[in-house]
Design a protein around this motif. Structure first.
Motif, PDB file in Angstrom:
ATOM      1  N   LYS A 151     -13.842   4.349  28.158  1.00  0.00           N
ATOM      2  CA  LYS A 151     -12.700   5.238  27.957  1.00  0.00           C
ATOM      3  C   LYS A 151     -11.721   5.099  29.118  1.00  0.00           C
ATOM      4  CE  LYS A 151     -11.610  10.147  27.924  1.00  0.00           C
ATOM      5  NZ  LYS A 151     -12.157  11.478  28.141  1.00  0.00           N
ATOM      6  N   ALA A 152     -12.248   5.050  30.330  1.00  0.00           N
ATOM      7  CA  ALA A 152     -11.408   4.891  31.514  1.00  0.00           C
ATOM      8  C   ALA A 152     -10.692   3.542  31.496  1.00  0.00           C
ATOM      9  CB  ALA A 152     -12.253   5.020  32.771  1.00  0.00           C
ATOM     10  N   ALA A 153     -11.395   2.487  31.128  1.00  0.00           N
ATOM     11  CA  ALA A 153     -10.793   1.150  31.088  1.00  0.00           C
ATOM     12  C   ALA A 153      -9.652   1.105  30.082  1.00  0.00           C
ATOM     13  CB  ALA A 153     -11.845   0.096  30.748  1.00  0.00           C
ATOM     14  N   ARG A 154      -9.838   1.741  28.923  1.00  0.00           N
ATOM     15  CA  ARG A 154      -8.767   1.776  27.925  1.00  0.00           C
ATOM     16  C   ARG A 154      -7.541   2.505  28.468  1.00  0.00           C
ATOM     17  NH1 ARG A 154     -13.013   2.644  24.415  1.00  0.00           N
ATOM     18  NH2 ARG A 154     -12.635   4.883  24.326  1.00  0.00           N
ATOM     19  N   ALA A 155      -7.754   3.643  29.140  1.00  0.00           N
ATOM     20  CA  ALA A 155      -6.635   4.417  29.691  1.00  0.00           C
ATOM     21  C   ALA A 155      -5.901   3.628  30.775  1.00  0.00           C
ATOM     22  CB  ALA A 155      -7.143   5.743  30.245  1.00  0.00           C
ATOM     23  N   VAL A 156      -6.653   3.002  31.673  1.00  0.00           N
ATOM     24  CA  VAL A 156      -6.029   2.250  32.765  1.00  0.00           C
ATOM     25  C   VAL A 156      -5.306   1.018  32.227  1.00  0.00           C
ATOM     26  CG1 VAL A 156      -6.439   0.938  34.891  1.00  0.00           C
ATOM     27  CG2 VAL A 156      -7.588   3.126  34.529  1.00  0.00           C
ATOM     28  N   ASN A 157      -5.921   0.313  31.291  1.00  0.00           N
ATOM     29  CA  ASN A 157      -5.254  -0.853  30.694  1.00  0.00           C
ATOM     30  C   ASN A 157      -3.945  -0.446  30.029  1.00  0.00           C
ATOM     31  OD1 ASN A 157      -6.913  -3.058  31.390  1.00  0.00           O
ATOM     32  ND2 ASN A 157      -8.402  -2.467  29.841  1.00  0.00           N
ATOM     33  N   SER A 158      -3.966   0.658  29.311  1.00  0.00           N
ATOM     34  CA  SER A 158      -2.748   1.159  28.672  1.00  0.00           C
ATOM     35  C   SER A 158      -1.701   1.514  29.723  1.00  0.00           C
ATOM     36  CB  SER A 158      -3.092   2.385  27.818  1.00  0.00           C
ATOM     37  OG  SER A 158      -1.927   2.972  27.317  1.00  0.00           O
ATOM     38  N   GLY A 159      -2.136   2.159  30.811  1.00  0.00           N
ATOM     39  CA  GLY A 159      -1.226   2.496  31.900  1.00  0.00           C
ATOM     40  C   GLY A 159      -0.637   1.267  32.565  1.00  0.00           C
ATOM     41  N   MET A 160      -1.444   0.238  32.732  1.00  0.00           N
ATOM     42  CA  MET A 160      -0.950  -1.002  33.341  1.00  0.00           C
ATOM     43  C   MET A 160       0.112  -1.649  32.456  1.00  0.00           C
ATOM     44  SD  MET A 160      -4.463  -2.633  34.884  1.00  0.00           S
ATOM     45  CE  MET A 160      -3.716  -4.072  35.638  1.00  0.00           C
ATOM     46  N   ARG A 161      -0.118  -1.651  31.126  1.00  0.00           N
ATOM     47  CA  ARG A 161       0.877  -2.240  30.222  1.00  0.00           C
ATOM     48  C   ARG A 161       2.177  -1.429  30.274  1.00  0.00           C
ATOM     49  NH1 ARG A 161      -3.280  -4.687  30.301  1.00  0.00           N
ATOM     50  NH2 ARG A 161      -2.198  -5.176  32.212  1.00  0.00           N
ATOM     51  N   GLU A 162       2.049  -0.103  30.353  1.00  0.00           N
ATOM     52  CA  GLU A 162       3.243   0.736  30.416  1.00  0.00           C
ATOM     53  C   GLU A 162       4.011   0.474  31.713  1.00  0.00           C
ATOM     54  OE1 GLU A 162       4.699   5.298  29.670  1.00  0.00           O
ATOM     55  OE2 GLU A 162       2.565   4.834  29.565  1.00  0.00           O
ATOM     56  N   PHE A 163       3.299   0.424  32.833  1.00  0.00           N
ATOM     57  CA  PHE A 163       3.921   0.167  34.126  1.00  0.00           C
ATOM     58  C   PHE A 163       4.653  -1.176  34.110  1.00  0.00           C
ATOM     59  CE2 PHE A 163       3.424  -1.104  38.735  1.00  0.00           C
ATOM     60  CZ  PHE A 163       4.303  -0.171  39.247  1.00  0.00           C
ATOM     61  N   GLU A 164       4.013  -2.199  33.565  1.00  0.00           N
ATOM     62  CA  GLU A 164       4.630  -3.518  33.466  1.00  0.00           C
ATOM     63  C   GLU A 164       5.889  -3.469  32.606  1.00  0.00           C
ATOM     64  OE1 GLU A 164       1.340  -5.726  31.916  1.00  0.00           O
ATOM     65  OE2 GLU A 164       0.268  -5.685  33.822  1.00  0.00           O
ATOM     66  N   SER A 165       5.850  -2.680  31.522  1.00  0.00           N
ATOM     67  CA  SER A 165       6.992  -2.614  30.609  1.00  0.00           C
ATOM     68  C   SER A 165       8.222  -1.997  31.270  1.00  0.00           C
ATOM     69  CB  SER A 165       6.630  -1.839  29.340  1.00  0.00           C
ATOM     70  OG  SER A 165       6.613  -0.441  29.581  1.00  0.00           O
ATOM     71  N   PHE A 166       8.029  -1.128  32.267  1.00  0.00           N
ATOM     72  CA  PHE A 166       9.169  -0.536  32.970  1.00  0.00           C
ATOM     73  C   PHE A 166      10.016  -1.625  33.631  1.00  0.00           C
ATOM     74  CE2 PHE A 166       6.500   3.510  33.982  1.00  0.00           C
ATOM     75  CZ  PHE A 166       6.627   3.924  32.672  1.00  0.00           C
ATOM     76  N   PHE A 167       9.349  -2.598  34.240  1.00  0.00           N
ATOM     77  CA  PHE A 167      10.064  -3.659  34.944  1.00  0.00           C
ATOM     78  C   PHE A 167      10.795  -4.560  33.958  1.00  0.00           C
ATOM     79  CE2 PHE A 167       6.967  -2.085  37.877  1.00  0.00           C
ATOM     80  CZ  PHE A 167       7.634  -2.094  39.088  1.00  0.00           C
ATOM     81  N   VAL A 168      10.131  -4.867  32.846  1.00  0.00           N
ATOM     82  CA  VAL A 168      10.773  -5.692  31.814  1.00  0.00           C
ATOM     83  C   VAL A 168      11.992  -4.959  31.274  1.00  0.00           C
ATOM     84  CG1 VAL A 168      10.485  -6.716  29.535  1.00  0.00           C
ATOM     85  CG2 VAL A 168       8.643  -6.882  31.204  1.00  0.00           C
ATOM     86  N   GLY A 169      11.828  -3.684  30.920  1.00  0.00           N
ATOM     87  CA  GLY A 169      12.918  -2.906  30.348  1.00  0.00           C
ATOM     88  C   GLY A 169      14.074  -2.726  31.300  1.00  0.00           C
ATOM     89  N   ALA A 170      13.783  -2.600  32.587  1.00  0.00           N
ATOM     90  CA  ALA A 170      14.848  -2.423  33.585  1.00  0.00           C
ATOM     91  C   ALA A 170      15.444  -3.743  34.045  1.00  0.00           C
ATOM     92  CB  ALA A 170      14.305  -1.660  34.801  1.00  0.00           C
ATOM     93  N   GLY A 171      14.853  -4.859  33.588  1.00  0.00           N
ATOM     94  CA  GLY A 171      15.343  -6.169  33.988  1.00  0.00           C
ATOM     95  C   GLY A 171      15.029  -6.511  35.431  1.00  0.00           C
ATOM     96  N   LEU A 172      13.878  -6.017  35.904  1.00  0.00           N
ATOM     97  CA  LEU A 172      13.470  -6.237  37.295  1.00  0.00           C
ATOM     98  C   LEU A 172      12.202  -7.086  37.345  1.00  0.00           C
ATOM     99  CD1 LEU A 172      13.908  -2.580  38.569  1.00  0.00           C
ATOM    100  CD2 LEU A 172      15.459  -4.498  38.952  1.00  0.00           C
ATOM    101  N   LYS A 173      11.961  -7.708  38.490  1.00  0.00           N
ATOM    102  CA  LYS A 173      10.747  -8.495  38.669  1.00  0.00           C
ATOM    103  C   LYS A 173       9.638  -7.606  39.177  1.00  0.00           C
ATOM    104  CE  LYS A 173      12.381 -13.152  39.376  1.00  0.00           C
ATOM    105  NZ  LYS A 173      12.273 -14.335  40.204  1.00  0.00           N
ATOM    106  N   LEU A 174       8.457  -7.775  38.603  1.00  0.00           N
ATOM    107  CA  LEU A 174       7.287  -7.051  39.064  1.00  0.00           C
ATOM    108  C   LEU A 174       6.582  -7.840  40.158  1.00  0.00           C
ATOM    109  CD1 LEU A 174       5.262  -4.757  38.892  1.00  0.00           C
ATOM    110  CD2 LEU A 174       4.251  -5.855  36.914  1.00  0.00           C
ATOM    111  N   GLU A 175       6.563  -9.144  40.031  1.00  0.00           N
ATOM    112  CA  GLU A 175       5.906  -9.980  41.039  1.00  0.00           C
ATOM    113  C   GLU A 175       6.923 -10.444  42.067  1.00  0.00           C
ATOM    114  OE1 GLU A 175       2.293 -12.417  39.315  1.00  0.00           O
ATOM    115  OE2 GLU A 175       4.167 -12.915  38.346  1.00  0.00           O
ATOM    116  N   GLU A 176       6.423 -10.666  43.261  1.00  0.00           N
ATOM    117  CA  GLU A 176       7.288 -11.202  44.332  1.00  0.00           C
ATOM    118  C   GLU A 176       7.480 -12.674  44.123  1.00  0.00           C
ATOM    119  OE1 GLU A 176       8.657  -9.438  47.108  1.00  0.00           O
ATOM    120  OE2 GLU A 176       8.230  -7.919  45.608  1.00  0.00           O
TER     121      GLU A 176
END
Length: 190
Positions: free
Chosen positions: A165-190
């Protein structure tokens, strides 16, 4: 003729000074990177007018951060903290809290960039269990890759369902966090 040229030059200088002042006021001490993230979050429903309150109760009266928050229809409370002087992903973090049953934080700080010699981790605080269990997820390498899925270790079989259950929640959170950068047109990685 000389007076007209002098008046024109003074007029142009006044316009330039006014334009510079407007740009400074609009930027209000924040970087373009931070403003782009804030603007994107507001566009998708976050309220970024909040003031950060630290764990010790002190308020961010100097407004060093954009503090964005949202509660969705499932009772999931989400916070995004953006340093106003942000120029990279390491100045942005995402926290998710669900009905006081668990919370975790994902940060751009060292999670998605190289950090030689250390393993990055996400701690999932499960507060609805009797023992307030903390489940720790490690990256498969030294850092988290974009799109990486987290799994439970086999040795944690005594509480597999909780860990899954925790892994599903964290994985979902990671995808959401990543999507913020894509949506804002910003780089997540250096």
């Amino acid at each position: 003729m000389k007076k007209k040229k002098l008046i024109a030059i003074i007029g142009v200088l006044i316009v330039v000074v006014v334009a510079v002042v407007i740009v400074i006021v609009v930027n209000s001490g924040s970087t373009r990177y931070a403003r782009k993230m804030k603007n994107y979050l507001e566009k998708i429903g976050y309220d970024c007018d909040g003031i950060l309150q630290s764990w010790d109760g002190s308020l961010d009266t100097e407004r060093k951060f954009f503090y964005c928050q949202m509660t969705n229809h499932d009772g999931i409370f989400k916070e995004v903290l953006i340093k106003r002087k942000a120029d990279a992903s390491d100045d942005i973090s995402y926290t998710q809290t669900v009905n006081d049953s668990y919370w975790f934080t994902i940060s751009g700080d060292n999670y998605y960039e190289e950090c030689p010699g250390s393993f990055e981790q996400i701690h999932f605080f499960n507060t609805d269990e009797e023992d307030d269990r903390v489940i720790t997820f490690r990256s498969s390498g030294e850092d988290f890759d974009i799109g990486e899925q987290l799994y439970c270790d086999e040795e944690k079989n005594s509480y597999d369902k909780t860990c899954e259950k925790a892994a599903r929640a964290v994985n979902s959170g990671m995808r959401e966090f990543e999507s913020f950068f894509v949506g804002a047109g910003l780089k997540l990685e250096e």
